[in-house]
Design an enzyme around this catalytic site. Sequence first.
Site, PDB file in Angstrom:
ATOM      1  N   LYS A   1     -10.708 -11.973 -15.367  1.00 40.59           N
ATOM      2  CA  LYS A   1     -10.881 -12.092 -16.817  1.00 40.59           C
ATOM      3  C   LYS A   1     -10.149 -13.306 -17.406  1.00 40.59           C
ATOM      4  O   LYS A   1     -10.687 -14.028 -18.239  1.00 40.59           O
ATOM      5  CB  LYS A   1     -10.358 -10.813 -17.477  1.00 40.59           C
ATOM      6  CG  LYS A   1     -10.704 -10.687 -18.930  1.00 40.59           C
ATOM      7  CD  LYS A   1     -12.069 -10.087 -19.057  1.00 40.59           C
ATOM      8  CE  LYS A   1     -12.456  -9.794 -20.472  1.00 40.59           C
ATOM      9  NZ  LYS A   1     -13.706  -9.026 -20.499  1.00 40.59           N
TER      10      LYS A   1
ATOM     11  N   GLY B   1       0.847  -1.180   0.000  1.00 43.61           N
ATOM     12  CA  GLY B   1       0.000   0.000   0.000  1.00 43.61           C
ATOM     13  C   GLY B   1       0.882   1.230   0.000  1.00 43.61           C
ATOM     14  O   GLY B   1       2.052   1.144   0.357  1.00 43.61           O
TER      15      GLY B   1
ATOM     16  N   GLU C   1       4.549 -11.068  -6.182  1.00 42.84           N
ATOM     17  CA  GLU C   1       3.439 -11.220  -7.135  1.00 42.84           C
ATOM     18  C   GLU C   1       3.765 -10.679  -8.521  1.00 42.84           C
ATOM     19  O   GLU C   1       3.109 -11.037  -9.489  1.00 42.84           O
ATOM     20  CB  GLU C   1       2.170 -10.554  -6.576  1.00 42.84           C
ATOM     21  CG  GLU C   1       2.186  -9.030  -6.493  1.00 42.84           C
ATOM     22  CD  GLU C   1       2.880  -8.471  -5.253  1.00 42.84           C
ATOM     23  OE1 GLU C   1       3.662  -9.209  -4.630  1.00 42.84           O
ATOM     24  OE2 GLU C   1       2.659  -7.288  -4.933  1.00 42.84           O
TER      25      GLU C   1
ATOM     26  N   HIS D   1       8.139  -7.694  -3.662  1.00 40.37           N
ATOM     27  CA  HIS D   1       6.844  -8.079  -4.248  1.00 40.37           C
ATOM     28  C   HIS D   1       6.952  -9.400  -5.009  1.00 40.37           C
ATOM     29  O   HIS D   1       7.389  -9.401  -6.157  1.00 40.37           O
ATOM     30  CB  HIS D   1       6.356  -6.983  -5.196  1.00 40.37           C
ATOM     31  CG  HIS D   1       5.911  -5.758  -4.485  1.00 40.37           C
ATOM     32  ND1 HIS D   1       4.645  -5.590  -3.990  1.00 40.37           N
ATOM     33  CD2 HIS D   1       6.590  -4.645  -4.143  1.00 40.37           C
ATOM     34  CE1 HIS D   1       4.543  -4.422  -3.394  1.00 40.37           C
ATOM     35  NE2 HIS D   1       5.713  -3.823  -3.466  1.00 40.37           N
TER      36      HIS D   1
ATOM     37  N   CYS E   1       5.439  -6.072   1.549  1.00 42.18           N
ATOM     38  CA  CYS E   1       5.785  -4.652   1.478  1.00 42.18           C
ATOM     39  C   CYS E   1       5.149  -3.881   2.637  1.00 42.18           C
ATOM     40  O   CYS E   1       5.542  -4.061   3.784  1.00 42.18           O
ATOM     41  CB  CYS E   1       5.417  -4.093   0.115  1.00 42.18           C
ATOM     42  SG  CYS E   1       6.141  -2.476  -0.172  1.00 42.18           S
ATOM     43  N   TYR E   2       4.124  -3.070   2.378  1.00 40.04           N
ATOM     44  CA  TYR E   2       3.446  -2.399   3.493  1.00 40.04           C
ATOM     45  C   TYR E   2       3.000  -3.445   4.519  1.00 40.04           C
ATOM     46  O   TYR E   2       2.969  -3.181   5.721  1.00 40.04           O
ATOM     47  CB  TYR E   2       2.241  -1.616   2.973  1.00 40.04           C
ATOM     48  CG  TYR E   2       1.500  -0.813   4.022  1.00 40.04           C
ATOM     49  CD1 TYR E   2       1.945   0.450   4.387  1.00 40.04           C
ATOM     50  CD2 TYR E   2       0.372  -1.327   4.662  1.00 40.04           C
ATOM     51  CE1 TYR E   2       1.277   1.190   5.359  1.00 40.04           C
ATOM     52  CE2 TYR E   2      -0.304  -0.608   5.631  1.00 40.04           C
ATOM     53  CZ  TYR E   2       0.157   0.656   5.974  1.00 40.04           C
ATOM     54  OH  TYR E   2      -0.508   1.385   6.937  1.00 40.04           O
TER      55      TYR E   2
ATOM     56  N   ASP F   1     -17.447 -11.752 -21.818  1.00 40.36           N
ATOM     57  CA  ASP F   1     -18.144 -11.997 -20.557  1.00 40.36           C
ATOM     58  C   ASP F   1     -19.576 -12.493 -20.770  1.00 40.36           C
ATOM     59  O   ASP F   1     -20.002 -13.463 -20.154  1.00 40.36           O
ATOM     60  CB  ASP F   1     -18.164 -10.726 -19.689  1.00 40.36           C
ATOM     61  CG  ASP F   1     -16.768 -10.179 -19.484  1.00 40.36           C
ATOM     62  OD1 ASP F   1     -15.804 -10.926 -19.721  1.00 40.36           O
ATOM     63  OD2 ASP F   1     -16.638  -8.993 -19.110  1.00 40.36           O
TER      64      ASP F   1
END
Length: 516
Positions: A372, A55, A171, A169, A82-83, A227
């Site tokens: 998605k 964040g 990710e 990070h 991180c945060y 979608d």
Amino acid sequence: MNHDTVIVLDFGAQYSQLIARRVRECKVYCEILPFNASLDKILEKQPKGIILSGGPASVYAKGAPHVSKELFELGIPVLGICYGIQMISYGMGGKVQKAAKREFGLSPLKIKDHRSLFAGLPSTLQAWMSHGDHVTKLPAGFKVLASTANCHLAAAVNEQKRIYGIQFHPEVVHTEKGTKIIENFVRKVCLCRPTWNMDAYEKTAVHQIREQVGNGRVICGVSGGVDSTVTAALIHRAIGNQLSCVFVNNGVLRLNEAEQVVAMFKKNLKIPLHYVNAEKQFLDLLHNVSEPEKKRKIIGRTFIRVFEKAAKDQQRKKGKFDFLAQGTLYPDVIESVSVKGPSAVIKSHHNVGGLPKDLKFKLVEPLRELFKDEVRELGERLHIPYDLLWRQPFPGPGLAVRLIGPITRLELDILRRADAVVQEEIKKAGLYHSIWQSFAVLTPLKSVGVMGDERTYENVCVIRAVHSTDGMTADWVKLPYDLLGRMSNRIINEVRGINRVVFDITSKPPGTIEWE
Ligand code: XMP
């Protein structure tokens, strides 16, 4: 089957959704909750692990997002990213300070302990850092697992409480073996079973749709996009002809698009489709309208009217509808402090084609839990053609916002043919799937040209192509000159009404992707 769940608590990081997707790639179900979700709400989900996202705030800043200290006493494993590691440190009695040097980009991470979180990883790996603060003193009971040159406490653990913190990070793709670190957390620390996959999802969704709908009937508006098509195909698999699909031609579709959608439903999906050609109704109302938001409003309102009438017609023939199906995706429903998915933001700005909330149907939204890319994977299982699943996004108001200035049938037709050339050439060049959106825009600007011996005075057409990951920001694509040349030649030769083609080299920001 009940899947094990991991919760991401979102502190406003741009990467929160990415964390959730990485967890799901490990075949473990993951949901995002806002950082201030109550403990009861968190426990309701029966999480086997909790990840605290990054964040932008400083933990000591006024109004900084904090979690309750009790979170660390639940006995549920925690990973702070991180945060998140700063939050753990703050909440459990450590210290966080501004780093002497902001660390941004790749740093070699030296791993000191190869058990659990770093199991199976090399002793050094490149880790993506992006922080101004860092932990300077760990809370009692923690020990260091890994360090970088600028950040001694780059990873730490309290083994007894199974609480982990990392400053980098995992990710983002830049971090080497980042997914393995997340996998180690969810599988080795949280002991989650890898049961979440599209096969399981499909079975559960089919079961739930049947339970929800019973003997009722469902109506689904389809647009030809990913979608709504996957929604229709999934519901059809669950309840067959209790589903009715309606496709409205709003007069601002691309060349042959309506025919293609109708054929796909018939041939590939074998789902009956009620095709409503409302071109005339839309175009009469749009005639000579210039103002972009007015165009959107007319299309939005008219769509509702046409859809309601189509629903009534179908009801007369087949009986009452109880449910309305919608292709709502997970990014639209995350109750989160971070930037939501593009669709949510787009909808709040200028959604068209949405249906009013007071419509007297209950909702069936079988994609509500999916991102998605997961929708596309599900679509593949449901035999939806590849080209449709990987179609570039197309705005609800269609060509109306790509025809700058007053709308006329003649100019729409000119744009449609120029756009078809752009699509065709981009596809031929093998670039269609690597580009977020590529299309033609027709301006009302006229310029002088010569063709043969004749002076021409016709419209300027723009070629637009952008790279983006979510539509929120975008870079213009450096299309090869020969491709641009081919498109320009073909448009001017084949499309009467255009005598000049230009290429848009504006990124977003400061521009937007569409011209209107
Ligand atoms: P902009 O032009 O705002 O577009 O940079 C961002 C993304 O949103 C799409 N877009 C829309 N989609 N209804 C939609 O469903 C709209 O009114 C609309 N306007 C823009 C655009 O194509 C891009 O993907």
